[in-house]
Design an enzyme around this catalytic site. Structure first.
Site, PDB file in Angstrom:
ATOM      1  N   ASP A   8       0.851  -1.187   0.000  1.00  0.00           N
ATOM      2  CA  ASP A   8       0.000   0.000   0.000  1.00  0.00           C
ATOM      3  C   ASP A   8       0.892   1.243   0.000  1.00  0.00           C
ATOM      4  O   ASP A   8       2.116   1.154  -0.166  1.00  0.00           O
ATOM      5  CB  ASP A   8      -1.006  -0.041   1.162  1.00  0.00           C
ATOM      6  CG  ASP A   8      -0.360   0.163   2.523  1.00  0.00           C
ATOM      7  OD1 ASP A   8       0.879   0.248   2.600  1.00  0.00           O
ATOM      8  OD2 ASP A   8      -1.105   0.246   3.522  1.00  0.00           O
ATOM      9  N   HIS A   9       0.266   2.402   0.224  1.00  0.00           N
ATOM     10  CA  HIS A   9       1.017   3.667   0.171  1.00  0.00           C
ATOM     11  C   HIS A   9       2.082   3.754   1.263  1.00  0.00           C
ATOM     12  O   HIS A   9       3.047   4.503   1.125  1.00  0.00           O
ATOM     13  CB  HIS A   9       0.048   4.839   0.320  1.00  0.00           C
ATOM     14  CG  HIS A   9      -0.810   4.749   1.543  1.00  0.00           C
ATOM     15  ND1 HIS A   9      -1.844   3.833   1.661  1.00  0.00           N
ATOM     16  CD2 HIS A   9      -0.765   5.413   2.712  1.00  0.00           C
ATOM     17  CE1 HIS A   9      -2.401   3.964   2.840  1.00  0.00           C
ATOM     18  NE2 HIS A   9      -1.773   4.912   3.510  1.00  0.00           N
ATOM     19  N   CYS A  65       3.369  -3.246   4.009  1.00  0.00           N
ATOM     20  CA  CYS A  65       2.463  -2.152   4.382  1.00  0.00           C
ATOM     21  C   CYS A  65       3.118  -1.431   5.563  1.00  0.00           C
ATOM     22  O   CYS A  65       4.272  -1.704   5.909  1.00  0.00           O
ATOM     23  CB  CYS A  65       1.043  -2.628   4.674  1.00  0.00           C
ATOM     24  SG  CYS A  65       0.789  -3.524   6.217  1.00  0.00           S
ATOM     25  N   GLY A  66       2.393  -0.521   6.185  1.00  0.00           N
ATOM     26  CA  GLY A  66       2.995   0.241   7.265  1.00  0.00           C
ATOM     27  C   GLY A  66       3.502  -0.655   8.379  1.00  0.00           C
ATOM     28  O   GLY A  66       4.640  -0.539   8.838  1.00  0.00           O
ATOM     29  N   GLY A  70      -1.864  -5.676   8.496  1.00  0.00           N
ATOM     30  CA  GLY A  70      -3.124  -5.694   7.748  1.00  0.00           C
ATOM     31  C   GLY A  70      -2.997  -6.413   6.422  1.00  0.00           C
ATOM     32  O   GLY A  70      -3.866  -7.205   6.039  1.00  0.00           O
ATOM     33  N   HIS A  98       9.178 -24.344   8.937  1.00  0.00           N
ATOM     34  CA  HIS A  98       8.071 -25.035   9.606  1.00  0.00           C
ATOM     35  C   HIS A  98       6.715 -24.794   8.939  1.00  0.00           C
ATOM     36  O   HIS A  98       5.847 -25.656   9.001  1.00  0.00           O
ATOM     37  CB  HIS A  98       7.965 -24.575  11.076  1.00  0.00           C
ATOM     38  CG  HIS A  98       9.094 -25.065  11.927  1.00  0.00           C
ATOM     39  ND1 HIS A  98       9.054 -25.043  13.307  1.00  0.00           N
ATOM     40  CD2 HIS A  98      10.297 -25.601  11.599  1.00  0.00           C
ATOM     41  CE1 HIS A  98      10.189 -25.533  13.789  1.00  0.00           C
ATOM     42  NE2 HIS A  98      10.967 -25.874  12.771  1.00  0.00           N
ATOM     43  N   ASN A  99       6.525 -23.617   8.378  1.00  0.00           N
ATOM     44  CA  ASN A  99       5.190 -23.249   7.892  1.00  0.00           C
ATOM     45  C   ASN A  99       5.092 -23.201   6.371  1.00  0.00           C
ATOM     46  O   ASN A  99       4.019 -22.891   5.841  1.00  0.00           O
ATOM     47  CB  ASN A  99       4.764 -21.892   8.469  1.00  0.00           C
ATOM     48  CG  ASN A  99       5.028 -21.782   9.956  1.00  0.00           C
ATOM     49  OD1 ASN A  99       5.830 -20.967  10.398  1.00  0.00           O
ATOM     50  ND2 ASN A  99       4.399 -22.640  10.747  1.00  0.00           N
ATOM     51  N   ARG A 109       7.243   0.926   8.139  1.00  0.00           N
ATOM     52  CA  ARG A 109       7.305   1.937   9.198  1.00  0.00           C
ATOM     53  C   ARG A 109       8.071   1.477  10.434  1.00  0.00           C
ATOM     54  O   ARG A 109       8.562   2.301  11.192  1.00  0.00           O
ATOM     55  CB  ARG A 109       5.885   2.336   9.610  1.00  0.00           C
ATOM     56  CG  ARG A 109       5.173   3.143   8.542  1.00  0.00           C
ATOM     57  CD  ARG A 109       3.802   3.592   9.001  1.00  0.00           C
ATOM     58  NE  ARG A 109       3.175   4.430   7.983  1.00  0.00           N
ATOM     59  CZ  ARG A 109       1.859   4.598   7.854  1.00  0.00           C
ATOM     60  NH1 ARG A 109       1.032   3.993   8.681  1.00  0.00           N
ATOM     61  NH2 ARG A 109       1.384   5.381   6.906  1.00  0.00           N
ATOM     62  N   ARG A 132       7.389 -33.783   9.788  1.00  0.00           N
ATOM     63  CA  ARG A 132       6.311 -33.630  10.766  1.00  0.00           C
ATOM     64  C   ARG A 132       5.495 -32.357  10.562  1.00  0.00           C
ATOM     65  O   ARG A 132       4.407 -32.206  11.111  1.00  0.00           O
ATOM     66  CB  ARG A 132       6.890 -33.636  12.185  1.00  0.00           C
ATOM     67  CG  ARG A 132       7.674 -32.389  12.554  1.00  0.00           C
ATOM     68  CD  ARG A 132       8.357 -32.535  13.903  1.00  0.00           C
ATOM     69  NE  ARG A 132       8.875 -31.290  14.421  1.00  0.00           N
ATOM     70  CZ  ARG A 132      10.047 -30.749  14.064  1.00  0.00           C
ATOM     71  NH1 ARG A 132      10.793 -31.347  13.156  1.00  0.00           N
ATOM     72  NH2 ARG A 132      10.459 -29.612  14.593  1.00  0.00           N
ATOM     73  N   ARG A 136       0.567 -30.625   9.523  1.00  0.00           N
ATOM     74  CA  ARG A 136       0.110 -29.414  10.224  1.00  0.00           C
ATOM     75  C   ARG A 136      -0.239 -28.325   9.224  1.00  0.00           C
ATOM     76  O   ARG A 136      -1.202 -27.579   9.402  1.00  0.00           O
ATOM     77  CB  ARG A 136       1.202 -28.937  11.189  1.00  0.00           C
ATOM     78  CG  ARG A 136       1.443 -29.964  12.284  1.00  0.00           C
ATOM     79  CD  ARG A 136       2.672 -29.687  13.097  1.00  0.00           C
ATOM     80  NE  ARG A 136       2.889 -30.743  14.071  1.00  0.00           N
ATOM     81  CZ  ARG A 136       4.051 -30.983  14.664  1.00  0.00           C
ATOM     82  NH1 ARG A 136       5.100 -30.246  14.384  1.00  0.00           N
ATOM     83  NH2 ARG A 136       4.156 -31.957  15.536  1.00  0.00           N
TER      84      ARG A 136
HETATM   85  C1  RB5 Z   1      -1.840   2.649   6.539  1.00  0.00           C
HETATM   86  O1  RB5 Z   1      -1.925   3.841   7.254  1.00  0.00           O
HETATM   87  C2  RB5 Z   1      -1.643   1.479   7.490  1.00  0.00           C
HETATM   88  O2  RB5 Z   1      -2.767   1.312   8.281  1.00  0.00           O
HETATM   89  C3  RB5 Z   1      -1.322   0.212   6.720  1.00  0.00           C
HETATM   90  O3  RB5 Z   1      -0.202   0.409   5.934  1.00  0.00           O
HETATM   91  C4  RB5 Z   1      -1.026  -1.016   7.559  1.00  0.00           C
HETATM   92  O4  RB5 Z   1      -0.091  -0.739   8.542  1.00  0.00           O
HETATM   93  C5  RB5 Z   1      -2.213  -1.730   8.049  1.00  0.00           C
HETATM   94  O5  RB5 Z   1      -2.133  -2.774   8.702  1.00  0.00           O
END
Ligand code: RB5
Length: 173
Positions: A8-9, A65-66, A70, A98-99, A109, A132, A136
């Site tokens: 994302d941004h 992402c930040g 998310g 493992h995964n 960030r 193993r 899972r």
């Molecule tokens: C964007 O502000 C921020 O919420 C997104 O990049 C991320 O960290 C979400 O989980």
């Protein structure tokens, strides 16, 4: 490898740098954006990269992402995706060993660039241990009515013991 990337941004600068490193290493990059700081919604990018990997269009995915959180949650909604949000190399290694993690998520960030470079190498070079861990991994995709019934029964019978789980809060099937 064919590697799908997305951000994302709040993550596109790391994503662009990662894409360049991948190309320099000889990988084929499918870049789903975003490409500038205009605010966008991270779930769309998590879904796009997740679908690319789940469909076989890409071998692996990398998301930024930040926070890494998310966009990883979004990717994990796509059936077949095992996305780990990681902040240091040992987690990245275990996510592979493992995964069999097929998408990894980084934070622009909260995580320094040098750490990202280390984790990127680990993510690309570490194999799945198998053995193993195989069954899972399979269980991760069994969630549904049958698995819910099994879990509730296991908890009721004490097979899943957790002193913090008050039995009267467990819904009856
Ligand atoms: C964007 O502000 C921020 O919420 C997104 O990049 C991320 O960290 C979400 O989980």
């Amino acid at each position: 490898m064919k590697i799908a990337v997305g951000a994302d941004h709040a993550g596109f600068e790391y994503k662009d740098s990662i894409a360049q490193i991948l190309r320099d290493k000889g990988h084929q990059v499918l870049d789903f954006g975003t490409h500038d700081p205009a605010p966008v919604d991270y779930p769309q990018y998590g879904y796009a990269v997740g679908e690319a990997v789940a469909s076989g269009q890409a071998d692996r995915g990398i998301l930024v992402c930040g926070s890494s959180l998310g966009i990883a949650m979004a990717a994990n909604k796509v059936p077949g995706i095992r996305c780990a949000p990681v902040a240091e190399p040992y987690s990245a290694e275990l996510a592979r060993r493992h995964n069999d993690c097929n998408v990894i998520a980084f934070s622009e960030r909260l995580t320094g660039w040098e750490m990202i470079e280390r984790m990127l190498d680990v993510y690309l070079d570490t194999p799945f241990d198998g053995g193993r861990h195989e069954h899972r991994i399979e269980q991760l995709f069994e969630f549904g009515d049958k698995q819910r019934e099994r879990t509730l029964k296991d908890v009721e019978q004490g097979a899943v013991t957790d002193a913090q789980t008050p039995k009267d809060l467990i819904p009856k099937p």
